[in-house]
Design a protein around this motif. Structure first.
Motif, mmCIF file in Angstrom:
data_model
loop_
_atom_site.group_PDB
_atom_site.id
_atom_site.type_symbol
_atom_site.label_atom_id
_atom_site.label_comp_id
_atom_site.label_asym_id
_atom_site.label_seq_id
_atom_site.Cartn_x
_atom_site.Cartn_y
_atom_site.Cartn_z
ATOM 1 N N UNK A 145 0.819 -1.205 0.000
ATOM 2 C CA UNK A 145 0.000 0.000 0.000
ATOM 3 C C UNK A 145 0.858 1.263 0.000
ATOM 4 N N UNK A 146 1.942 1.255 0.765
ATOM 5 C CA UNK A 146 2.827 2.421 0.809
ATOM 6 C C UNK A 146 3.512 2.642 -0.534
ATOM 7 N N UNK A 147 3.964 1.567 -1.153
ATOM 8 C CA UNK A 147 4.597 1.676 -2.475
ATOM 9 C C UNK A 147 3.599 2.168 -3.515
ATOM 10 N N UNK A 148 2.367 1.660 -3.450
ATOM 11 C CA UNK A 148 1.336 2.118 -4.380
ATOM 12 C C UNK A 148 1.007 3.586 -4.150
ATOM 13 N N UNK A 149 0.976 4.008 -2.885
ATOM 14 C CA UNK A 149 0.703 5.410 -2.590
ATOM 15 C C UNK A 149 1.779 6.286 -3.228
ATOM 16 N N UNK A 150 3.043 5.900 -3.042
ATOM 17 C CA UNK A 150 4.117 6.720 -3.609
ATOM 18 C C UNK A 150 4.072 6.721 -5.135
ATOM 19 N N UNK A 178 1.342 6.767 -6.878
ATOM 20 C CA UNK A 178 0.049 7.313 -7.305
ATOM 21 C C UNK A 178 0.111 8.811 -7.536
ATOM 22 N N UNK A 179 -1.008 9.355 -7.972
ATOM 23 C CA UNK A 179 -1.059 10.722 -8.500
ATOM 24 C C UNK A 179 -0.689 11.790 -7.486
ATOM 25 N N UNK A 180 -1.031 11.600 -6.212
ATOM 26 C CA UNK A 180 -0.726 12.649 -5.245
ATOM 27 C C UNK A 180 0.773 12.880 -5.104
ATOM 28 N N UNK A 181 1.563 11.870 -5.441
ATOM 29 C CA UNK A 181 3.018 11.969 -5.299
ATOM 30 C C UNK A 181 3.724 12.207 -6.635
ATOM 31 N N UNK A 182 2.983 12.598 -7.660
ATOM 32 C CA UNK A 182 3.587 12.761 -8.986
ATOM 33 C C UNK A 182 4.714 13.782 -9.025
ATOM 34 N N UNK A 183 4.733 14.711 -8.095
ATOM 35 C CA UNK A 183 5.773 15.746 -8.108
ATOM 36 C C UNK A 183 7.158 15.177 -7.806
ATOM 37 N N UNK A 184 7.237 13.980 -7.210
ATOM 38 C CA UNK A 184 8.556 13.458 -6.839
ATOM 39 C C UNK A 184 8.733 11.968 -7.104
ATOM 40 N N UNK A 185 7.779 11.287 -7.743
ATOM 41 C CA UNK A 185 7.872 9.832 -7.835
ATOM 42 C C UNK A 185 8.276 9.300 -9.204
ATOM 43 N N UNK A 186 8.654 10.167 -10.121
ATOM 44 C CA UNK A 186 8.905 9.703 -11.488
ATOM 45 C C UNK A 186 10.037 8.671 -11.556
ATOM 46 N N UNK A 187 11.043 8.812 -10.708
ATOM 47 C CA UNK A 187 12.192 7.900 -10.771
ATOM 48 C C UNK A 187 11.921 6.558 -10.102
ATOM 49 N N UNK A 188 10.914 6.500 -9.229
ATOM 50 C CA UNK A 188 10.665 5.281 -8.449
ATOM 51 C C UNK A 188 9.376 4.572 -8.821
ATOM 52 N N UNK A 226 -11.002 3.714 5.214
ATOM 53 C CA UNK A 226 -9.871 4.147 4.394
ATOM 54 C C UNK A 226 -10.267 4.889 3.122
ATOM 55 N N UNK A 227 -11.525 5.246 2.952
ATOM 56 C CA UNK A 227 -11.930 5.822 1.665
ATOM 57 C C UNK A 227 -11.292 7.178 1.407
ATOM 58 N N UNK A 228 -11.234 8.058 2.424
ATOM 59 C CA UNK A 228 -10.631 9.382 2.187
ATOM 60 C C UNK A 228 -9.187 9.222 1.733
ATOM 61 N N UNK A 229 -8.456 8.359 2.401
ATOM 62 C CA UNK A 229 -7.055 8.118 2.053
ATOM 63 C C UNK A 229 -6.913 7.644 0.603
ATOM 64 N N UNK A 230 -7.813 6.752 0.171
ATOM 65 C CA UNK A 230 -7.732 6.210 -1.183
ATOM 66 C C UNK A 230 -8.000 7.287 -2.228
ATOM 67 N N UNK A 231 -8.996 8.128 -1.985
ATOM 68 C CA UNK A 231 -9.314 9.181 -2.952
ATOM 69 C C UNK A 231 -8.251 10.277 -2.938
ATOM 70 N N UNK A 232 -7.651 10.548 -1.785
ATOM 71 C CA UNK A 232 -6.547 11.505 -1.732
ATOM 72 C C UNK A 232 -5.352 10.965 -2.516
ATOM 73 N N UNK A 233 -5.037 9.696 -2.322
ATOM 74 C CA UNK A 233 -3.901 9.072 -3.008
ATOM 75 C C UNK A 233 -4.029 9.178 -4.518
ATOM 76 N N UNK A 234 -5.215 8.938 -5.051
ATOM 77 C CA UNK A 234 -5.439 8.928 -6.498
ATOM 78 C C UNK A 234 -5.839 10.303 -7.042
ATOM 79 N N UNK A 235 -5.878 11.299 -6.169
ATOM 80 C CA UNK A 235 -6.299 12.661 -6.530
ATOM 81 C C UNK A 235 -7.660 12.653 -7.220
#
Length: 692
Positions: A226-231, A233-243, A629-638
């Protein structure tokens, strides 16, 4: 033991566990650490006791209104019932900020999660720092696995909610009031590092403290994925391109371990509905990867008991002169906090998806007649909720409501079970007949004339609807008082979600065939099985049968309240009575199920990847509704703003800034500079998330 908002050296867990056994009261027993000096944690016994006590830290999540306020409100799935205790979290209005002025004092504050998870992190830091004291390598690794897991889990919760937070990784010395806020990227790196450590340290599926309770390698694998998927996902697009690609592949590997190590429960009802009492077999299922443990020993309550049974039920006791009276014989309280949205009901295939009918309670029996001349009897249906579809016009001309002037069904299209003969449905049998003309004092439908009308059936004068079909995942018939604590465990992670996490990772990598295989494992379980009675319903109220209070009038109330029926055939009036199996796996990515195509059309979604992710979000609703966990899921996927605006009429003020929670003002106000001076207004503003 009271604690403040600062990380104080020597302030460790408020609880220690004495004795360990499978889901027993011993396992959950708590003792105040004031019995010991802090020197106790310089011993092997003290550190192992501290490691076991970490299980107590997660029980906090289900003690009060924050259970749903920070996890379910303000999303597409739930909106407010008529009780508005936590509505600031749902409406995103001017009250929602670093400090919240709620409707009443029970409204959760932003610092609630912040304070409690850092409290657990402090205990983890102590174990990690002092683990070398433990000479037995197996015991040492078990303690470290627990400490790294809970620290990773707690930082996961913090980072998912707030973004960048304080990374305190060593025991604090003295009162510390000067901190550095890490970036979100640094926080996810730490979360993943801790969960990787736990994954490596756990000794397979060794249920040291009881199956269903003990954290194992599969538990760590699930949250690592779940943590790897979060990183990724879209909310982390500003820094996750390399990983991103590597993260998705590692997440798939972690999910695969858990899926191979554990097994799904064969029937969806077994997960929640068939709960029969304290520490029952339902709580020991192989599918359960993590649960907050509760039971009926007074020593296990601690500071926070399980109060989740309060939040999903309609205000049934307010209808029709109190003909459905509340009490421990009905396993939930009618606090009507979480009302499902139109989207939530519409996400299901109402004919073929058994999860709808195994999750939502649609019938309450009359248990308390104040007036005996109204054509009803004790044990008759007092509240009937018809979950029909938008294209159903059977009930267009009927009058519904929550008052004494309820509807009379006048034709065979309004089939009802033969209630008066005292027949009860069973999982595989039950006699259904057409009984036109039977009067139901309180009834509702979802649709009339193609319009969603469910919120209009309410007690006059109520602002929001208090009449809805609620979910049964927290129902507990073993409570010892109407407002007493629940004794059932709260599932926090299970294998059903692991399959959906892996499916999403596959879809993000473009492997749609593998994604469909995982989704279909879940959908195949959700189908009606051959021989199942589609009118049968059960929930945790059944546990009242083993309750010591099940005598005399309470036993009669229990029998009349719980009819073990649903409204499947009323809701699907064209569906013939059948016990044939159904099929939910006949779909393709280009031709999704009709209910999903309708949802995606309203969202304006196109493109294979985007459609796949949105479809998986719908499937998560069907599989995981109400599982914190719904808020977290929708935040993760923007998708939070998009979906809340589309489907939650009370959340229209939601904005992009709400993808992050506000940093608690109480924490910021307590900070100091290195020289001991107070932070300036500019420094405080720099600590806060944008827009707050």
């Amino acid at each position: 033991m009271k604690y403040n908002r600062y990380m104080i050296g020597g302030l460790l867990a408020a609880t220690l566990t004495v004795g360990v056994s499978s889901c027993s009261s011993d396992f959950l027993d708590e003792e105040l650490t004031t019995k010991y000096s802090t020197d106790y944690f310089d011993t092997e016994e003290g550190l192992e006791s501290l490691a076991v006590s970490l299980y107590g830290n997660i029980r906090w999540h289900f003690g009060y209104e924050w259970a749903y306020g920070i996890t379910l409100y303000g999303t597409d799935e739930f909106t407010s019932g008529n009780d508005l205790t936590s509505d600031a979290w749902n409406e995103y209005d001017s009250r929602f900020g670093p400090s919240i002025q709620g409707t009443n004092r029970n409204c959760p504050q932003p610092q609630a999660l912040w304070d409690e998870v850092y409290y657990g992190i402090a205990s983890c830091n102590t174990i990690i720092a002092k683990a070398d004291i433990i000479k037995d390598a197996e015991v040492r690794n078990r303690c470290l696995a627990h400490a790294y897991f809970l620290r990773g889990y707690n930082y996961y919760r913090l980072t998912a909610q707030y973004g960048g937070v304080v990374l305190q990784l060593t025991p604090a010395t003295g009162v510390v009031r000067n901190f550095t806020r890490a970036s979100e990227a640094e926080c996810w790196e730490q979360v993943i590092s801790d969960l990787r450590q736990a994954y490596q340290l756990f000794k397979g599926e060794e249920f040291t403290y009881g199956k269903g309770i003990t954290w194992t390698k599969a538990t760590a694998a699930h949250f690592l994925a779940k943590a790897l998927l979060f990183r990724a996902s879209e909310r982390c697009d500003a820094f996750n391109s390399a990983t991103k690609e590597a993260d998705l592949k590692e997440a798939i590997e972690a999910c695969t371990y858990a899926i191979n190590a554990r097994s799904l429960s064969p029937n969806y009802s077994d997960l929640y509905a068939n709960w029969t009492g304290v520490d029952c077999a339902t709580e020991q299922q192989d599918e359960i990867l993590m649960a907050a443990g509760f039971n009926n020993s007074s020593s296990t309550i601690g500071r926070f008991g399980n109060r989740t049974y309060n939040y999903f039920c309609p205000q049934f006791s307010n209808f029709s002169n109190g003909w459905v009276k509340r009490g421990v014989w009905i396993g939930d309280m009618d606090f009507q906090r979480c009302r499902p949205t139109e989207y939530t009901y519409a996400a299901y295939d109402h004919v073929n998806d058994a999860r709808l009918w195994k999750t939502f309670k649609t019938v309450f029996g009359i248990n308390n007649l104040a007036e005996k001349d109204k054509g009803v009897e004790l044990g008759d249906p007092g509240i009937v909720m018809i979950l029909n579809s938008k294209d159903d016009h059977t009930y267009d001309g009927y009058t519904f409501g929550a008052n004494k002037q309820g509807p009379t069904f006048k034709d065979d299209a309004g089939r009802l079970p033969e209630w008066r003969d005292g027949k009860r449905q069973t999982p595989t049998s039950g006699e259904l007949t057409s009984t036109p003309g039977q009067w139901i004092p309180n009834a509702s439908v979802l649709y009339q004339n193609g319009q969603y009308v469910a919120p209009t059936f309410m007690t006059p004068g109520y602002k929001y609807s208090n009449f809805f079909a609620g979910i049964n995942k927290t129902v507990d018939g073993t409570r010892q008082a109407e407002k007493g604590d629940s004794f059932r465990d709260v599932i926090m992670a299970r294998l059903g979600e692991t399959y959906l996490v892996r499916a999403e990772c596959y879809a993000r990598l473009g492997d749609f065939a593998s994604a469909k295989k995982d989704i279909d494992v879940i959908r195949a379980r959700a189908q009606w099985k051959q021989g199942e009675n589609r009118s049968y319903y059960v929930d945790g109220s059944k546990a009242f049968e083993s309750n010591a209070l099940n005598t005399g009038n309470a036993a009669t109330m229990y029998k009349n309240s719980n009819l073990w029926m649903n409204t499947y055939y009323l809701s699907n009036p064209q569906q013939p009575v059948t016990t044939e199996a159904s099929n939910l796996t006949n779909w393709t990515w280009d031709n999704l199920p009709a209910e999903d195509e309708a949802i995606l059309a309203k969202l304006g979604v196109s493109g294979q990847k985007e459609r796949a992710i949105q479809f998986i979000l719908n499937e998560r609703t069907r599989e995981l509704i109400g599982e914190w966990q719904r808020w977290e899921t929708l935040s993760r996927t923007k998708t939070l703003v998009q979906r809340a605006k589309a489907f939650n009429t009370e959340a229209q003020a939601v904005q992009d800034r709400h993808l992050y929670r506000p940093i608690p003002q109480s924490f910021i106000d307590g900070l100091k500079n290195e020289d001991g001076s107070d932070l300036t207004a500019e420094q405080k503003a720099a600590w806060q998330n944008p827009g707050y």
